[in-house]
Write an enzyme that holds these catalytic residues in place. Structure first.
Site, PDB file in Angstrom:
ATOM      1  N   CYS A 260       0.681  -0.967  -0.083  1.00  0.00           N
ATOM      2  CA  CYS A 260      -0.201  -0.212  -0.055  1.00  0.00           C
ATOM      3  C   CYS A 260       0.604   1.266   0.003  1.00  0.00           C
ATOM      4  O   CYS A 260       2.041   1.094   0.090  1.00  0.00           O
ATOM      5  CB  CYS A 260      -0.765   0.053   1.308  1.00  0.00           C
ATOM      6  SG  CYS A 260      -1.963  -1.499   1.470  1.00  0.00           S
TER       7      CYS A 260
ATOM      8  N   ARG B 201       1.855   1.297  -5.849  1.00  0.00           N
ATOM      9  CA  ARG B 201       1.884   0.542  -4.717  1.00  0.00           C
ATOM     10  C   ARG B 201       0.636  -0.279  -4.436  1.00  0.00           C
ATOM     11  O   ARG B 201       0.432  -1.133  -3.445  1.00  0.00           O
ATOM     12  CB  ARG B 201       2.371   1.326  -3.533  1.00  0.00           C
ATOM     13  CG  ARG B 201       3.684   1.775  -3.681  1.00  0.00           C
ATOM     14  CD  ARG B 201       4.004   2.659  -2.629  1.00  0.00           C
ATOM     15  NE  ARG B 201       4.470   1.856  -1.321  1.00  0.00           N
ATOM     16  CZ  ARG B 201       5.279   0.982  -0.868  1.00  0.00           C
ATOM     17  NH1 ARG B 201       6.423   1.300  -1.716  1.00  0.00           N
ATOM     18  NH2 ARG B 201       5.416   0.426  -0.052  1.00  0.00           N
TER      19      ARG B 201
ATOM     20  N   TRP C  33      -3.805  -2.010  -1.622  1.00  0.00           N
ATOM     21  CA  TRP C  33      -3.747  -3.201  -2.170  1.00  0.00           C
ATOM     22  C   TRP C  33      -4.121  -4.192  -1.032  1.00  0.00           C
ATOM     23  O   TRP C  33      -3.358  -4.542  -0.324  1.00  0.00           O
ATOM     24  CB  TRP C  33      -2.232  -3.782  -2.795  1.00  0.00           C
ATOM     25  CG  TRP C  33      -2.526  -4.664  -3.777  1.00  0.00           C
ATOM     26  CD1 TRP C  33      -2.459  -5.914  -3.557  1.00  0.00           C
ATOM     27  CD2 TRP C  33      -2.923  -4.762  -5.151  1.00  0.00           C
ATOM     28  NE1 TRP C  33      -2.678  -7.020  -4.557  1.00  0.00           N
ATOM     29  CE2 TRP C  33      -3.075  -5.970  -5.565  1.00  0.00           C
ATOM     30  CE3 TRP C  33      -3.327  -3.689  -6.011  1.00  0.00           C
ATOM     31  CZ2 TRP C  33      -3.517  -6.258  -6.695  1.00  0.00           C
ATOM     32  CZ3 TRP C  33      -3.578  -3.743  -7.317  1.00  0.00           C
ATOM     33  CH2 TRP C  33      -3.802  -5.223  -7.850  1.00  0.00           C
TER      34      TRP C  33
ATOM     35  N   ASN D 189       0.839   0.539   5.970  1.00  0.00           N
ATOM     36  CA  ASN D 189       1.338  -0.200   5.035  1.00  0.00           C
ATOM     37  C   ASN D 189       1.914  -1.350   5.656  1.00  0.00           C
ATOM     38  O   ASN D 189       2.841  -1.121   6.652  1.00  0.00           O
ATOM     39  CB  ASN D 189       2.180   0.535   4.090  1.00  0.00           C
ATOM     40  CG  ASN D 189       2.821  -0.371   3.220  1.00  0.00           C
ATOM     41  OD1 ASN D 189       2.068  -1.657   2.777  1.00  0.00           O
ATOM     42  ND2 ASN D 189       4.070  -0.062   2.866  1.00  0.00           N
ATOM     43  N   GLY D 190       1.643  -2.476   5.561  1.00  0.00           N
ATOM     44  CA  GLY D 190       2.293  -3.770   6.161  1.00  0.00           C
ATOM     45  C   GLY D 190       1.410  -4.696   6.642  1.00  0.00           C
ATOM     46  O   GLY D 190       0.110  -4.895   6.049  1.00  0.00           O
TER      47      GLY D 190
ATOM     48  N   GLU E 198      17.968 -21.487 -12.058  1.00  0.00           N
ATOM     49  CA  GLU E 198      17.582 -20.301 -12.132  1.00  0.00           C
ATOM     50  C   GLU E 198      18.769 -19.292 -11.730  1.00  0.00           C
ATOM     51  O   GLU E 198      19.088 -18.374 -12.474  1.00  0.00           O
ATOM     52  CB  GLU E 198      16.465 -19.910 -11.182  1.00  0.00           C
ATOM     53  CG  GLU E 198      16.077 -18.471 -10.974  1.00  0.00           C
ATOM     54  CD  GLU E 198      15.716 -17.879 -12.140  1.00  0.00           C
ATOM     55  OE1 GLU E 198      15.441 -18.588 -13.143  1.00  0.00           O
ATOM     56  OE2 GLU E 198      15.579 -16.543 -12.158  1.00  0.00           O
TER      57      GLU E 198
ATOM     58  N   LYS F 149      20.275 -16.663 -14.397  1.00  0.00           N
ATOM     59  CA  LYS F 149      20.588 -15.340 -14.276  1.00  0.00           C
ATOM     60  C   LYS F 149      22.039 -14.562 -14.606  1.00  0.00           C
ATOM     61  O   LYS F 149      22.144 -13.793 -15.211  1.00  0.00           O
ATOM     62  CB  LYS F 149      20.178 -14.842 -12.754  1.00  0.00           C
ATOM     63  CG  LYS F 149      18.799 -14.884 -12.255  1.00  0.00           C
ATOM     64  CD  LYS F 149      17.946 -13.649 -12.540  1.00  0.00           C
ATOM     65  CE  LYS F 149      17.402 -13.923 -13.987  1.00  0.00           C
ATOM     66  NZ  LYS F 149      15.899 -14.686 -13.977  1.00  0.00           N
TER      67      LYS F 149
ATOM     68  N   GLU G 183      22.265 -14.897 -18.524  1.00  0.00           N
ATOM     69  CA  GLU G 183      21.604 -13.625 -18.867  1.00  0.00           C
ATOM     70  C   GLU G 183      21.987 -12.073 -19.108  1.00  0.00           C
ATOM     71  O   GLU G 183      22.159 -11.516 -20.112  1.00  0.00           O
ATOM     72  CB  GLU G 183      20.080 -13.528 -18.361  1.00  0.00           C
ATOM     73  CG  GLU G 183      19.190 -14.491 -18.820  1.00  0.00           C
ATOM     74  CD  GLU G 183      17.799 -14.111 -18.350  1.00  0.00           C
ATOM     75  OE1 GLU G 183      17.587 -14.185 -17.046  1.00  0.00           O
ATOM     76  OE2 GLU G 183      16.947 -13.929 -19.214  1.00  0.00           O
TER      77      GLU G 183
ATOM     78  N   HIS H  89      28.260 -37.831 -12.194  1.00  0.00           N
ATOM     79  CA  HIS H  89      28.125 -38.655 -13.536  1.00  0.00           C
ATOM     80  C   HIS H  89      28.383 -37.669 -14.622  1.00  0.00           C
ATOM     81  O   HIS H  89      27.996 -37.999 -15.753  1.00  0.00           O
ATOM     82  CB  HIS H  89      26.591 -38.772 -13.392  1.00  0.00           C
ATOM     83  CG  HIS H  89      25.980 -39.720 -12.568  1.00  0.00           C
ATOM     84  ND1 HIS H  89      26.654 -41.071 -12.354  1.00  0.00           N
ATOM     85  CD2 HIS H  89      25.322 -39.529 -11.564  1.00  0.00           C
ATOM     86  CE1 HIS H  89      25.990 -41.553 -11.062  1.00  0.00           C
ATOM     87  NE2 HIS H  89      25.416 -40.602 -10.487  1.00  0.00           N
TER      88      HIS H  89
ATOM     89  N   LYS I 178      11.974  -8.697 -22.997  1.00  0.00           N
ATOM     90  CA  LYS I 178      11.175  -8.848 -21.708  1.00  0.00           C
ATOM     91  C   LYS I 178      10.065  -9.887 -22.170  1.00  0.00           C
ATOM     92  O   LYS I 178       9.745 -10.684 -21.299  1.00  0.00           O
ATOM     93  CB  LYS I 178      10.815  -7.321 -21.333  1.00  0.00           C
ATOM     94  CG  LYS I 178       9.988  -7.545 -19.926  1.00  0.00           C
ATOM     95  CD  LYS I 178      10.740  -8.036 -18.815  1.00  0.00           C
ATOM     96  CE  LYS I 178      10.086  -8.637 -17.494  1.00  0.00           C
ATOM     97  NZ  LYS I 178      11.109  -9.201 -16.766  1.00  0.00           N
TER      98      LYS I 178
HETATM   99  C1  AGP Z   1      13.723 -14.483 -17.074  1.00  0.00           C
HETATM  100  O1  AGP Z   1      15.018 -13.732 -16.616  1.00  0.00           O
HETATM  101  C2  AGP Z   1      14.078 -14.191 -18.619  1.00  0.00           C
HETATM  102  N1  AGP Z   1      13.957 -13.194 -19.235  1.00  0.00           N
HETATM  103  C3  AGP Z   1      13.097 -15.381 -19.387  1.00  0.00           C
HETATM  104  O2  AGP Z   1      13.742 -16.576 -19.090  1.00  0.00           O
HETATM  105  C4  AGP Z   1      11.502 -15.268 -18.961  1.00  0.00           C
HETATM  106  O3  AGP Z   1      11.321 -15.949 -17.726  1.00  0.00           O
HETATM  107  C5  AGP Z   1      10.888 -16.282 -20.111  1.00  0.00           C
HETATM  108  O4  AGP Z   1      10.809 -15.665 -21.475  1.00  0.00           O
HETATM  109  C6  AGP Z   1       9.284 -16.307 -19.833  1.00  0.00           C
HETATM  110  O5  AGP Z   1       8.682 -15.381 -19.815  1.00  0.00           O
HETATM  111  P1  AGP Z   1       7.299 -15.168 -19.120  1.00  0.00           P
HETATM  112  O6  AGP Z   1       7.405 -15.643 -17.635  1.00  0.00           O
HETATM  113  O7  AGP Z   1       6.978 -13.506 -19.500  1.00  0.00           O
HETATM  114  O8  AGP Z   1       6.231 -16.066 -19.969  1.00  0.00           O
END
Ligand code: AGP
Length: 609
Positions: free
Chosen positions: A2, A27, A74, A98-99, A482, A486, A489, A505, A604
């Protein structure tokens, strides 16, 4: 999450507060409210929906006064409605908050027994009643606020007014953000700097456990016990873009640090500790349909696919339904066996990923039920699904997903609990315990974020590394994947995630003095085995960066760097362990000078197959 704003000074408060709220609308925006001290009486206006609805009310019923507080909400406890909108009033006390107050149920019950009646379903209203009660007992507003706040457990940023002391505004903070703006004979408080930036650039940042008392004559800062605190005024020289990034160097870093708030928002309004149930507002599937499900597919791409892999552990454990996880671009081409008793869960931050959308249509074409976990309201994937769980992480601008990922994990947790309760594989008591565990997450993540500076230092040692290996086991294996993604990327360093037990293995052949190995080693059932894998790395000269909640002593001499994190329930540990990995990738990338927020070749939202 919030947003709160407060003002005391010589100017008219309503336009200042409404303008501040508008800048905080990111927010939360399911309802809003304002309280102004008009001729010594509190006058409140509240409205469900966007802030514009409240502004309209203020036009219809003008408010005048030079001291007031406002809120954009929210929902956390209690659905979005005018009754649950802040400010909340008890006697002559009015509060915005807020909290999340974790012990609100027991406090509410105790207050009820002492004769208090409640109008809303919120946790916030109990704060107003606690202060009212203390004020009646001691007759001093400041003491009453202090005493009341020592009774609450959880996170809060509050701004409070009192009819009997109309020239005083009090603010306090514990776990939720609160900034003070100092002007000439006037003071502002707000959840975030942009709300005040057009009035003053002189800011004071409150620390947890601090109380600020404002009159037109000045400000006084102290702790909850009343001991004075000296505060430094900082001049904020942000330009509009910096204000947008909240003062962080990159959106990604801002979004990493937003995770306590983002997760609180994912939980908001969905926990029902009283009944031991979960509330999911747009689930779109009846209890009978959920009980009939005999197979679940979770489909996603990239980071969202890693969340799906964690989701399998949660759903199978809590609801005992068998789960298959697929990469979206593979799913539709393997002719999956989907029937009308299958549930397909799509996970997508953007809700626009072409591969995920195609997988959705494939499952839908076979008459399966569709549920989506998504961050973007009304996105294509959300619109085509039977039900949606929105993650409410707020906009994620950095291409590398951070807060969207951890909120997906929280949403999967909520769904697993919901399904477990619906299918009676989970007791109300166990669900209540799980909810209590979930509500501690924002605080635990704040603790993990304290590692930021340490990780920045460690990053210097690895900025020239050519490859990285990430190891994890069980529900931490997806986190290893993950962490590696990261790093790839944003730093362009090659990295691989592996199940720790699988290292022998094959990947063990890679280990030499040049290879940093990140080992995720929470203290759980497989801890000893992961430690053995770690020793195998060390024996071959590899450098070990370990993430663990086990005591430092037991890992002494076995690791090159230890990132010590707090302990949570094992189901929640993947959320905590993913955060140091985000920070490690971020700091290495910054040192390498890459474009962190818009890494090369990435977008994105990937809307092509
Ligand atoms: C995440 O860091 C990436 N940019 C990428 O792997 C992303 O998660 C993937 O393209 C899926 O996107 P979405 O969650 O918008 O479907």
């Amino acid at each position: 999450m919030c947003g709160i704003v407060g003002y005391i000074g010589a100017q008219q408060a309503p336009p200042i507060i409404l303008d501040g709220l508008q800048r905080l609308e990111y927010r939360g925006y399911d309802s809003a409210g304002i309280a102004i001290l008009m001729a010594g009486r509190i006058k409140t206006l509240r409205a469900e929906g966007k802030l514009s609805n409240l502004c309209q009310r203020v036009v219809e019923q003008p408010l005048t006064g030079t001291c007031g507080i406002g809120h954009t909400r929210w929902a956390t406890h209690g659905r979005p409605s005018e009754t649950n909108a802040h400010p909340h009033v008890a006697g002559g006390i009015v509060v915005v908050h807020n909290g999340i107050i974790e012990n609100y149920l027991e406090l509410k019950e105790a207050l009820r027994q002492r004769g208090h009646n409640f109008r809303s379903e919120t946790d916030t209203e109990i704060i107003a009643h606690l202060i009212e009660e203390q004020f009646k007992a001691c007759g001093d507003f400041e003491t009453a606020v202090r005493k009341a706040l020592t009774e609450v457990r959880g996170a809060y940023a509050v701004a409070v007014l009192c009819e009997q002391e109309p020239d005083t505004l009090i603010a306090a903070k514990q776990g939720s953000p609160l900034v003070v703006g100092e002007g000439h004979g006037e003071f502002f408080v707000a959840s975030d700097i942009p709300a005040m930036l057009s009035h003053t650039r002189d800011m004071v940042f409150l620390d947890d456990g601090e109380v600020a008392v404002f009159t037109r004559a000045g400000a006084r800062y102290s702790d909850l016990a009343g001991n004075a605190r000296a505060k430094t005024v900082k001049t904020i020289l942000w330009n509009p873009l910096m204000a947008e990034k909240g003062g962080y160097k990159h959106f990604m870093l801002k979004e990493i640090h937003e995770q306590p708030r983002a997760i609180a928002d994912t939980l908001a309004g969905r926990l029902r500790e009283e009944s031991g149930d979960i509330y999911l507002e747009n689930i779109g599937l009846s209890s009978d349909q959920l009980r009939a499900i005999d197979k679940i597919f979770i489909i996603a791409c990239g980071t969202s696919w890693h969340a799906a892999l964690v989701g399998k552990f949660l759903i199978e454990k809590l609801s005992r339904v068998s789960v298959e996880v697929d990469i979206a671009s593979e799913f539709r081409y393997r002719d999956p066996i989907i029937t009308d008793t299958s549930l397909t869960i799509l996970i997508s931050q953007s809700g626009e990923t072409a591969d995920t959308l195609a997988a959705l249509r494939e499952a839908k074409g076979k008459k399966g039920k569709i549920l989506t976990i998504c961050n973007v309201v009304e996105s294509s994937i959300a619109r085509e699904s039977d039900g949606v769980i929105y993650t409410h992480a707020g906009p994620e601008i950095g291409v590398a997903s951070t807060k969207a990922f951890t909120t997906q994990l929280v949403a999967l947790h909520l769904f697993s609990l919901y399904l477990g309760r619906t299918r009676a594989t989970l007791s109300a008591q166990d669900c209540r315990q799980a909810q209590q565990n979930l509500s501690t997450l924002p605080r635990l993540i704040e603790d993990v974020l304290q590692l930021d500076a340490t990780i920045e230092l460690i990053a210097h040692d690895y900025v020239t590394a050519r490859d990285f290996l990430y190891l994890g086991r069980g529900n931490q294996y997806p986190i290893a994947l993950e962490g590696a993604l990261k790093l790839k990327e944003i730093s362009y360093i090659h990295a691989e995630g592996y199940p720790a037990g699988e290292m022998k293995h094959g990947p063990i052949a890679l280990i030499d003095e040049q290879l940093p190995v990140v080992v995720i080693a929470p203290h759980n059932a497989t801890y000893e085995k992961v430690i053995s894998n770690m020793e195998e790395v060390r024996a071959r000269g590899g450098k070990v960066i370990a993430i663990s909640n086990h005591d430092r002593w037991s890992l002494n001499g076995k690791v090159d760097h230890l990132l010590a994190i707090p302990t949570a329930a094992d189901d929640l540990m993947p959320i905590l362990t993913s955060i140091p990995l985000q920070l490690l990738a971020y700091h290495i990338a910054v040192l390498k000078g890459t474009d962190v927020d818009q890494p090369r070749n990435l977008a994105k939202s990937v809307t092509v197959e």
